[in-house]
Design a protein around this motif. Structure first.
Motif, PDB file in Angstrom:
ATOM      1  N   SER A  20       9.624 -47.826 -21.385  1.00  0.00           N
ATOM      2  CA  SER A  20       9.006 -46.648 -20.768  1.00  0.00           C
ATOM      3  C   SER A  20       9.398 -45.398 -21.548  1.00  0.00           C
ATOM      4  CB  SER A  20       9.442 -46.514 -19.307  1.00  0.00           C
ATOM      5  OG  SER A  20      10.845 -46.327 -19.207  1.00  0.00           O
ATOM      6  N   GLN A  21       8.676 -44.322 -21.272  1.00  0.00           N
ATOM      7  CA  GLN A  21       9.017 -43.009 -21.811  1.00  0.00           C
ATOM      8  C   GLN A  21       9.429 -42.119 -20.648  1.00  0.00           C
ATOM      9  OE1 GLN A  21       5.669 -44.353 -22.642  1.00  0.00           O
ATOM     10  NE2 GLN A  21       6.871 -45.495 -24.141  1.00  0.00           N
ATOM     11  N   GLY A  22      10.181 -41.076 -20.958  1.00  0.00           N
ATOM     12  CA  GLY A  22      10.661 -40.180 -19.915  1.00  0.00           C
ATOM     13  C   GLY A  22      12.145 -40.350 -19.676  1.00  0.00           C
ATOM     14  N   GLU A  23      12.637 -39.732 -18.607  1.00  0.00           N
ATOM     15  CA  GLU A  23      14.074 -39.715 -18.333  1.00  0.00           C
ATOM     16  C   GLU A  23      14.378 -40.355 -16.979  1.00  0.00           C
ATOM     17  OE1 GLU A  23      15.567 -35.756 -18.669  1.00  0.00           O
ATOM     18  OE2 GLU A  23      14.569 -35.368 -20.590  1.00  0.00           O
ATOM     19  N   ILE A  24      15.437 -41.186 -16.960  1.00  0.00           N
ATOM     20  CA  ILE A  24      15.928 -41.813 -15.732  1.00  0.00           C
ATOM     21  C   ILE A  24      17.414 -41.489 -15.637  1.00  0.00           C
ATOM     22  CG2 ILE A  24      16.194 -43.951 -14.436  1.00  0.00           C
ATOM     23  CD1 ILE A  24      13.995 -45.156 -16.261  1.00  0.00           C
ATOM     24  N   TRP A  25      17.751 -40.600 -14.701  1.00  0.00           N
ATOM     25  CA  TRP A  25      19.137 -40.183 -14.512  1.00  0.00           C
ATOM     26  C   TRP A  25      19.690 -40.826 -13.242  1.00  0.00           C
ATOM     27  CZ3 TRP A  25      21.644 -36.950 -18.014  1.00  0.00           C
ATOM     28  CH2 TRP A  25      20.831 -36.366 -18.989  1.00  0.00           C
ATOM     29  N   LYS A  45       3.236 -47.330 -20.834  1.00  0.00           N
ATOM     30  CA  LYS A  45       1.973 -47.559 -21.530  1.00  0.00           C
ATOM     31  C   LYS A  45       2.014 -48.913 -22.218  1.00  0.00           C
ATOM     32  CE  LYS A  45       1.428 -42.596 -22.466  1.00  0.00           C
ATOM     33  NZ  LYS A  45       1.295 -41.554 -23.506  1.00  0.00           N
ATOM     34  N   PHE A  46       0.932 -49.667 -22.049  1.00  0.00           N
ATOM     35  CA  PHE A  46       0.815 -50.956 -22.712  1.00  0.00           C
ATOM     36  C   PHE A  46      -0.169 -50.840 -23.878  1.00  0.00           C
ATOM     37  CE2 PHE A  46       1.906 -52.644 -18.354  1.00  0.00           C
ATOM     38  CZ  PHE A  46       3.222 -52.935 -18.700  1.00  0.00           C
ATOM     39  N   PRO A  47       0.168 -51.411 -25.035  1.00  0.00           N
ATOM     40  CA  PRO A  47      -0.722 -51.284 -26.206  1.00  0.00           C
ATOM     41  C   PRO A  47      -2.021 -52.066 -26.030  1.00  0.00           C
ATOM     42  CG  PRO A  47       1.107 -52.762 -26.689  1.00  0.00           C
ATOM     43  CD  PRO A  47       1.390 -52.174 -25.349  1.00  0.00           C
ATOM     44  N   ILE A  48      -3.099 -51.514 -26.555  1.00  0.00           N
ATOM     45  CA  ILE A  48      -4.399 -52.189 -26.604  1.00  0.00           C
ATOM     46  C   ILE A  48      -4.562 -52.729 -28.019  1.00  0.00           C
ATOM     47  CG2 ILE A  48      -6.890 -51.904 -26.355  1.00  0.00           C
ATOM     48  CD1 ILE A  48      -6.295 -49.508 -24.524  1.00  0.00           C
ATOM     49  N   ARG A  49      -4.648 -54.048 -28.158  1.00  0.00           N
ATOM     50  CA  ARG A  49      -4.711 -54.677 -29.478  1.00  0.00           C
ATOM     51  C   ARG A  49      -6.094 -55.298 -29.694  1.00  0.00           C
ATOM     52  NH1 ARG A  49       0.651 -54.753 -31.026  1.00  0.00           N
ATOM     53  NH2 ARG A  49       2.171 -54.823 -29.312  1.00  0.00           N
ATOM     54  N   GLU A  60      -3.050 -48.221  -3.942  1.00  0.00           N
ATOM     55  CA  GLU A  60      -3.818 -49.443  -4.101  1.00  0.00           C
ATOM     56  C   GLU A  60      -3.142 -50.395  -5.080  1.00  0.00           C
ATOM     57  OE1 GLU A  60      -7.596 -48.100  -5.486  1.00  0.00           O
ATOM     58  OE2 GLU A  60      -8.357 -47.700  -3.468  1.00  0.00           O
ATOM     59  N   SER A  61      -3.560 -51.649  -5.043  1.00  0.00           N
ATOM     60  CA  SER A  61      -3.131 -52.603  -6.067  1.00  0.00           C
ATOM     61  C   SER A  61      -3.575 -52.089  -7.431  1.00  0.00           C
ATOM     62  CB  SER A  61      -3.760 -53.975  -5.804  1.00  0.00           C
ATOM     63  OG  SER A  61      -3.333 -54.490  -4.560  1.00  0.00           O
ATOM     64  N   GLY A  62      -2.665 -52.153  -8.406  1.00  0.00           N
ATOM     65  CA  GLY A  62      -2.983 -51.658  -9.738  1.00  0.00           C
ATOM     66  C   GLY A  62      -2.728 -50.187  -9.934  1.00  0.00           C
ATOM     67  N   SER A  63      -2.156 -49.526  -8.919  1.00  0.00           N
ATOM     68  CA  SER A  63      -1.903 -48.083  -9.042  1.00  0.00           C
ATOM     69  C   SER A  63      -0.630 -47.779  -9.815  1.00  0.00           C
ATOM     70  CB  SER A  63      -1.831 -47.440  -7.650  1.00  0.00           C
ATOM     71  OG  SER A  63      -0.769 -48.003  -6.887  1.00  0.00           O
ATOM     72  N   GLY A  64       0.206 -48.806 -10.067  1.00  0.00           N
ATOM     73  CA  GLY A  64       1.415 -48.597 -10.862  1.00  0.00           C
ATOM     74  C   GLY A  64       2.703 -48.644 -10.060  1.00  0.00           C
ATOM     75  N   LYS A  65       2.645 -49.072  -8.795  1.00  0.00           N
ATOM     76  CA  LYS A  65       3.843 -49.061  -7.942  1.00  0.00           C
ATOM     77  C   LYS A  65       4.922 -50.024  -8.459  1.00  0.00           C
ATOM     78  CE  LYS A  65       1.864 -50.350  -4.121  1.00  0.00           C
ATOM     79  NZ  LYS A  65       0.560 -50.784  -4.694  1.00  0.00           N
ATOM     80  N   SER A  66       4.569 -51.298  -8.616  1.00  0.00           N
ATOM     81  CA  SER A  66       5.552 -52.292  -9.067  1.00  0.00           C
ATOM     82  C   SER A  66       5.990 -52.025 -10.500  1.00  0.00           C
ATOM     83  CB  SER A  66       4.971 -53.703  -8.944  1.00  0.00           C
ATOM     84  OG  SER A  66       4.731 -54.030  -7.595  1.00  0.00           O
ATOM     85  N   THR A  67       5.074 -51.535 -11.326  1.00  0.00           N
ATOM     86  CA  THR A  67       5.427 -51.183 -12.705  1.00  0.00           C
ATOM     87  C   THR A  67       6.492 -50.093 -12.717  1.00  0.00           C
ATOM     88  OG1 THR A  67       3.201 -51.760 -13.443  1.00  0.00           O
ATOM     89  CG2 THR A  67       4.518 -50.373 -14.910  1.00  0.00           C
ATOM     90  N   THR A  68       6.390 -49.135 -11.794  1.00  0.00           N
ATOM     91  CA  THR A  68       7.407 -48.083 -11.685  1.00  0.00           C
ATOM     92  C   THR A  68       8.768 -48.682 -11.383  1.00  0.00           C
ATOM     93  OG1 THR A  68       5.775 -46.465 -10.911  1.00  0.00           O
ATOM     94  CG2 THR A  68       8.089 -46.025 -10.407  1.00  0.00           C
ATOM     95  N   GLY A  69       8.807 -49.628 -10.446  1.00  0.00           N
ATOM     96  CA  GLY A  69      10.069 -50.283 -10.113  1.00  0.00           C
ATOM     97  C   GLY A  69      10.671 -51.015 -11.299  1.00  0.00           C
ATOM     98  N   LEU A  70       9.847 -51.739 -12.047  1.00  0.00           N
ATOM     99  CA  LEU A  70      10.335 -52.473 -13.220  1.00  0.00           C
ATOM    100  C   LEU A  70      10.822 -51.519 -14.307  1.00  0.00           C
ATOM    101  CD1 LEU A  70       7.600 -55.254 -13.451  1.00  0.00           C
ATOM    102  CD2 LEU A  70       9.961 -55.509 -12.654  1.00  0.00           C
ATOM    103  N   ALA A  71      10.161 -50.368 -14.429  1.00  0.00           N
ATOM    104  CA  ALA A  71      10.597 -49.379 -15.422  1.00  0.00           C
ATOM    105  C   ALA A  71      11.948 -48.786 -15.043  1.00  0.00           C
ATOM    106  CB  ALA A  71       9.548 -48.274 -15.550  1.00  0.00           C
ATOM    107  N   ASN A  74      -2.872 -48.162 -22.898  1.00  0.00           N
ATOM    108  CA  ASN A  74      -3.341 -48.104 -21.516  1.00  0.00           C
ATOM    109  C   ASN A  74      -2.200 -47.592 -20.652  1.00  0.00           C
ATOM    110  OD1 ASN A  74      -4.795 -48.410 -19.176  1.00  0.00           O
ATOM    111  ND2 ASN A  74      -4.513 -50.635 -19.056  1.00  0.00           N
ATOM    112  N   ALA A  75      -2.350 -46.406 -20.088  1.00  0.00           N
ATOM    113  CA  ALA A  75      -1.283 -45.782 -19.294  1.00  0.00           C
ATOM    114  C   ALA A  75      -1.291 -46.353 -17.876  1.00  0.00           C
ATOM    115  CB  ALA A  75      -1.466 -44.266 -19.267  1.00  0.00           C
TER     116      ALA A  75
END
Length: 366
Positions: free
Chosen positions: A173-178, A119-123, A155-166, A134-135
């Motif tokens: 990020s929030q959640g668990e990465i094992w 999630k990115f903050p909205i300022r 689609e572009s903007g669906s969160g694919k590359s963001t997932t990779g960076l997370a 913004n999730a």
């Protein structure tokens, strides 16, 4: 860009790879728009592309170029049905096909992701106070086994590359990465350092992903200098071995990235990742900017490396034909959420969601 080009109502529009970096649904919208404008303005269009599906869908006539020469030209349907020149046949045969590499037995879990969110903050206001979030990625869950490939599409903007960076812990990020039972989400930067070499990434654009000020040997050996204490001679031998592994001539290791083609640069990027002997490779659109014949070579290389070293891939792409050929699982994302996830062959044969069916229709997959 299209509006700028048609402002003077031209008689000829030259469209040079206008849809290369776009996902299949946006690509379909742009193609439909161009077809409408061509008819409305009664203009000719020279469409330059390496995507044969687009050629088949859009063109009346086709000219095939090789080494600066037109080697074959003709009506679109007849050329695709009965190509005459060997290079044209090679291009048509280079359309991604085949099955993923067989999974090693028995398989063990390498990566487990639970409720991953970014999630990115909205300022707003003069003081730029946070008024909301913004999730970009919302409650992502999946498991990857040793030697397995997961295709992440959408689609572009669906969160694919963001997932990779997370997953690389380059974004909060929030959640668990094992990772092999280790909770990466609980580690600080110093504790995370030993795991960096085990998770590597290959980026989309082979032209901007390599430092133009370094030669190939320096680029490939950069990770070794960070993660391993080796002598200069030992690093050079590892670079030679890595370049040979990905099909590059080690004698070219003192050259700079500008002296290589796009396909060769992507091989350099793969060698840079492989030299650290990772267990997981995050491949972010690694073939989207390459022509079909070079794309087929890179795809064959990835399969060979996966089979030899039991590599695990998270393959981010909007090219569904490539995903079908390489991946065991596929995960369809839309607006940061997973709307369909399952065995790749099953999802492609019997998609459960209308959006997935729409993507497959746009991609014109075989």
């Amino acid at each position: 860009m299209i509006a700028m080009a048609i402002l003077t109502r031209p008689k000829l529009l030259i469209a040079d790879e206008p849809t290369t970096a776009l996902d299949v649904s946006v690509q379909a919208q742009i193609l439909e728009l161009l077809a409408e404008l061509k008819q409305e303005l009664n203009m000719g269009m020279l469409f330059i592309t390496h995507n044969l599906n687009i050629v088949k869908r859009l063109a009346d006539r086709v000219a095939v170029m090789h080494d600066g020469n037109i080697v074959e030209t003709g009506e679109c349907q007849s050329l695709f049905a009965a190509p005459q020149h060997p290079y044209t046949k090679q291009l048509l045969d280079a359309i991604p096909s085949g099955d993923p590499v067989a999974l090693p037995q028995p398989t063990q879990t390498l990566l487990e992701v639970k409720d991953l969110s970014v999630k990115f903050p909205i300022r707003k206001g003069i003081l730029r106070r946070t008024v909301g979030y913004n999730a970009i990625v919302n409650q992502l869950n999946f498991t990857l086994r040793h030697g397995e490939s997961l295709g992440l599409v959408g689609e572009s903007g669906s969160g694919k590359s963001t997932t990779g960076l997370a997953l690389l812990r380059l974004l909060p990020s929030q959640g668990e990465i094992w990772f092999e039972g280790t909770p990466l989400h609980q580690l600080n930067l110093k504790q995370l350092q030993p795991y960096r070499s085990q998770i590597q990434v290959v980026f989309q654009d082979p032209y901007s992903a390599l430092n133009p000020r370094l030669n190939v040997q320096q680029i490939i050996a950069e990770g070794l200098q960070v993660h391993q204490k080796l002598s200069a001679q030992e690093r050079e031998q590892r670079v030679i071995s890595a370049m040979t592994e990905v099909g590059l001539d080690p004698e070219t290791r003192h050259r700079y990235p500008t002296e290589f083609s796009g396909g060769q640069r992507q091989r350099i990027a793969i060698a840079r990742a492989l030299i650290l002997e990772p267990r997981l490779l995050i491949l972010d659109e690694p073939t989207s900017s390459l022509d079909r014949s070079v794309q087929a070579q890179i795809l064959a290389l990835l399969k060979k490396l996966q089979q030899r070293y039991q590599l695990t891939y998270l393959f981010i792409s909007h090219d569904l034909q490539v995903v079908r050929s390489l991946c065991h699982q596929v995960m369809v994302m839309r607006n940061g959420k997973v709307i369909e996830h399952g065995d790749c062959a099953e999802v492609f044969a019997r998609p459960a969601q209308d959006y997935t069916r729409q993507l497959l229709a746009f991609a014109d997959t075989p």
